[in-house]
Design an enzyme around this catalytic site. Sequence first.
Site, short mmCIF file in Angstrom:
data_model
loop_
_atom_site.label_atom_id
_atom_site.label_comp_id
_atom_site.label_asym_id
_atom_site.label_seq_id
_atom_site.Cartn_x
_atom_site.Cartn_y
_atom_site.Cartn_z
N HIS A 180 0.83 -1.22 0.00
CA HIS A 180 0.00 0.00 0.00
C HIS A 180 0.85 1.27 0.00
CE1 HIS A 180 0.40 1.24 4.21
NE2 HIS A 180 0.37 -0.03 4.54
N GLU A 244 -17.61 8.43 1.71
CA GLU A 244 -18.23 7.69 0.60
C GLU A 244 -19.19 6.64 1.17
OE1 GLU A 244 -15.48 6.20 -2.34
OE2 GLU A 244 -16.98 4.90 -3.25
N ARG A 245 -18.76 5.94 2.21
CA ARG A 245 -19.63 4.91 2.80
C ARG A 245 -20.85 5.53 3.47
NH1 ARG A 245 -14.08 1.71 4.28
NH2 ARG A 245 -13.92 0.92 2.16
N GLN A 338 -42.76 -8.40 -3.01
CA GLN A 338 -43.71 -9.50 -2.77
C GLN A 338 -45.11 -8.96 -2.45
OE1 GLN A 338 -43.12 -12.65 -3.19
NE2 GLN A 338 -44.91 -13.60 -2.25
N GLY A 341 -47.38 -8.17 -5.28
CA GLY A 341 -47.84 -9.27 -6.14
C GLY A 341 -47.20 -9.17 -7.52
N THR A 367 -17.20 -3.73 -0.09
CA THR A 367 -18.33 -4.66 0.07
C THR A 367 -18.73 -4.77 1.55
OG1 THR A 367 -16.95 -6.61 0.42
CG2 THR A 367 -17.48 -6.07 -1.88
C1 LIG Z 1 -22.31 -0.02 -10.31
C2 LIG Z 1 -20.93 0.02 -9.75
C3 LIG Z 1 -20.27 1.24 -9.61
C4 LIG Z 1 -18.96 1.27 -9.13
N1 LIG Z 1 -18.30 2.47 -9.08
C5 LIG Z 1 -16.96 2.47 -8.81
C6 LIG Z 1 -16.19 3.67 -8.95
O1 LIG Z 1 -16.71 4.74 -9.26
N2 LIG Z 1 -14.85 3.60 -8.72
C7 LIG Z 1 -14.23 2.45 -8.35
O2 LIG Z 1 -13.02 2.45 -8.18
N3 LIG Z 1 -14.94 1.30 -8.20
C8 LIG Z 1 -16.27 1.29 -8.43
N4 LIG Z 1 -16.98 0.13 -8.32
C9 LIG Z 1 -16.29 -1.09 -7.96
C10 LIG Z 1 -16.62 -1.61 -6.56
O3 LIG Z 1 -16.14 -0.74 -5.58
C11 LIG Z 1 -16.05 -3.04 -6.46
O4 LIG Z 1 -16.84 -3.86 -7.32
C12 LIG Z 1 -16.07 -3.57 -5.05
O5 LIG Z 1 -15.13 -2.89 -4.25
C13 LIG Z 1 -15.76 -5.07 -4.98
O6 LIG Z 1 -14.62 -5.39 -5.71
P1 LIG Z 1 -14.66 -6.61 -6.76
O7 LIG Z 1 -15.81 -6.37 -7.66
O8 LIG Z 1 -13.32 -6.74 -7.36
O9 LIG Z 1 -15.00 -7.87 -5.88
P2 LIG Z 1 -13.94 -8.81 -5.12
O10 LIG Z 1 -13.00 -7.97 -4.33
O11 LIG Z 1 -13.36 -9.76 -6.10
O12 LIG Z 1 -14.90 -9.58 -4.13
C14 LIG Z 1 -15.69 -10.70 -4.52
C15 LIG Z 1 -16.40 -11.24 -3.27
O13 LIG Z 1 -15.40 -11.66 -2.31
C16 LIG Z 1 -15.61 -11.01 -1.08
N5 LIG Z 1 -14.35 -10.73 -0.40
C17 LIG Z 1 -13.22 -10.17 -0.93
N6 LIG Z 1 -12.29 -10.04 0.03
C18 LIG Z 1 -12.82 -10.52 1.18
C19 LIG Z 1 -12.36 -10.66 2.51
N7 LIG Z 1 -11.14 -10.24 2.90
N8 LIG Z 1 -13.19 -11.22 3.42
C20 LIG Z 1 -14.43 -11.64 3.07
N9 LIG Z 1 -14.93 -11.53 1.84
C21 LIG Z 1 -14.13 -10.98 0.91
C22 LIG Z 1 -16.31 -9.70 -1.44
O14 LIG Z 1 -17.00 -9.16 -0.33
C23 LIG Z 1 -17.23 -10.16 -2.56
O15 LIG Z 1 -18.38 -10.72 -2.03
C24 LIG Z 1 -18.33 0.08 -8.74
C25 LIG Z 1 -19.01 -1.15 -8.85
C26 LIG Z 1 -20.27 -1.20 -9.37
C27 LIG Z 1 -20.94 -2.53 -9.50
#
Ligand SMILES: Cc1cc2nc3c(=O)[nH]c(=O)nc-3n(C[C@H](O)[C@H](O)[C@H](O)COP(=O)(O)OP(=O)(O)OC[C@H]3O[C@@H](n4cnc5c(N)ncnc54)[C@H](O)[C@@H]3O)c2cc1C
Length: 381
Positions: A180, A244-245, A338, A341, A367
């Site tokens: 990082h 953001e969150r 639900q 209907g 996530t």
């Molecule tokens: C509509 C939309 C808009 C978005 N906008 C942006 C944006 O503007 N900018 C940007 O940068 N990103 C954006 N994103 C991306 C979003 O932030 C990522 O999709 C999200 O952070 C998850 O990353 P990933 O899709 O690679 O899933 P992954 O990291 O591959 O995760 C897959 C699954 O594994 C789980 N997982 C991963 N690591 C762990 C862990 N350590 N412990 C438990 N479970 C874990 C996750 O929770 C998930 O269920 C957007 C996504 C969408 C769908």
Amino acid sequence: MKHSYLTKDHEAFRKSLRKFLAKEAEPFFEQWEEDRMIPREFWDKLAAQGYLCPTLPEAYGGLDADWGYAVIINEELERVGSGLVGVGLHNDIVVPYLESFGTEEQKQRWLPKCVSGETITAIAMTEPGTGSDLANIKTTAILEDDHYVLNGSKTFITNGIHSDLVLVACKTDPKAVPAHKGVSLLVVERDTPGFSRGRKLNKVGLHSQDTAELFFEDCRVPKENLLGEEGKGFLYLMDKLQQERLLVAIAAQVAAEDMVEMTMKYIQERKAFGQSISKFQHIQFEMVEMQTQVEIGRTFLDSLVADHIEGEDIVTKVSMAKYWLTDMAKDISQRCLQLHGGYGYMEEYKIARRFRDIPVSAIYAGTNEIMKTIIAKNMGL
Ligand SMILES: Cc1cc2nc3c(=O)[nH]c(=O)nc-3n(C[C@H](O)[C@H](O)[C@H](O)COP(=O)(O)OP(=O)(O)OC[C@H]3O[C@@H](n4cnc5c(N)ncnc54)[C@H](O)[C@@H]3O)c2cc1C
């Protein structure tokens, strides 16, 4: 909606914003959903009314408004539809990085155009190979004389098509240990050679939101577009991801309230077995449980927003709010659909759109599983 941190002035502002959206957004929203895009003119209209970045200082074109106004803008846009989420992303997610970590010269150059709508922003962290594991991004930016040479690709980027200025998370030191410490933030402007946009992505929901892939191929970014210091990008992200969150939690709460409200109306109008379906005890219990959820959610959220406005550390609680409120809204979307209907499954009913739009709130901005890992760590586990 009553909130402890809002005054009469805030509520007057909400009233005029709601009127503006009733005229300029609501009648067109379905069309924007079909077009898979909000027109640029809508952004211009928002700017003309002072709804873009009002919390910025007047020196940069803002109104010096407190964050209560930002909450109202995000709430009212969500009431129209989740597809308007890109506005909050511009106002309260990307622009705050520029304001907090930019030099005076950078702020003078970029911020006034963010207010006037000439510049729409995006933030690009996620890559095809990594989202949650942000320290493991592969996009590199290597300094050559007075330019960074940026190579890599990003995906799922909100405002990906409209954006004129993209904040890109990249590795200026790909070999840094821990990883990082190699992350930096570069500001990439629209016409930079080597920067291109891919597909507008075809999503399950948020149809009017332009989410896209971005590509950087030997993209030469002037070194004065580095935001803050090299190697500090990850720390900046961890700082700004809290707001953001909070925005995602606010949107989920509003969506849940909206779904309960529309379902209350529907069950009173819909008749079955000679009476309104709201007279069935099962349906009443469903509504009671959902109303209880939204009341609890609102109380928690309002106290959290007040803490954030006070500048308190909200990391643990905002992670709780983000996961709990988005899960709550997902649960409510299924139950409300639900109760509608067969009509709930029809596109012309707003509950169908809410049902499609809400699941992503448990995925983006970190996530819900990642939220739980943060909470567990902060609980000392
Ligand atoms: C509509 C939309 C808009 C978005 N906008 C942006 C944006 O503007 N900018 C940007 O940068 N990103 C954006 N994103 C991306 C979003 O932030 C990522 O999709 C999200 O952070 C998850 O990353 P990933 O899709 O690679 O899933 P992954 O990291 O591959 O995760 C897959 C699954 O594994 C789980 N997982 C991963 N690591 C762990 C862990 N350590 N412990 C438990 N479970 C874990 C996750 O929770 C998930 O269920 C957007 C996504 C969408 C769908």
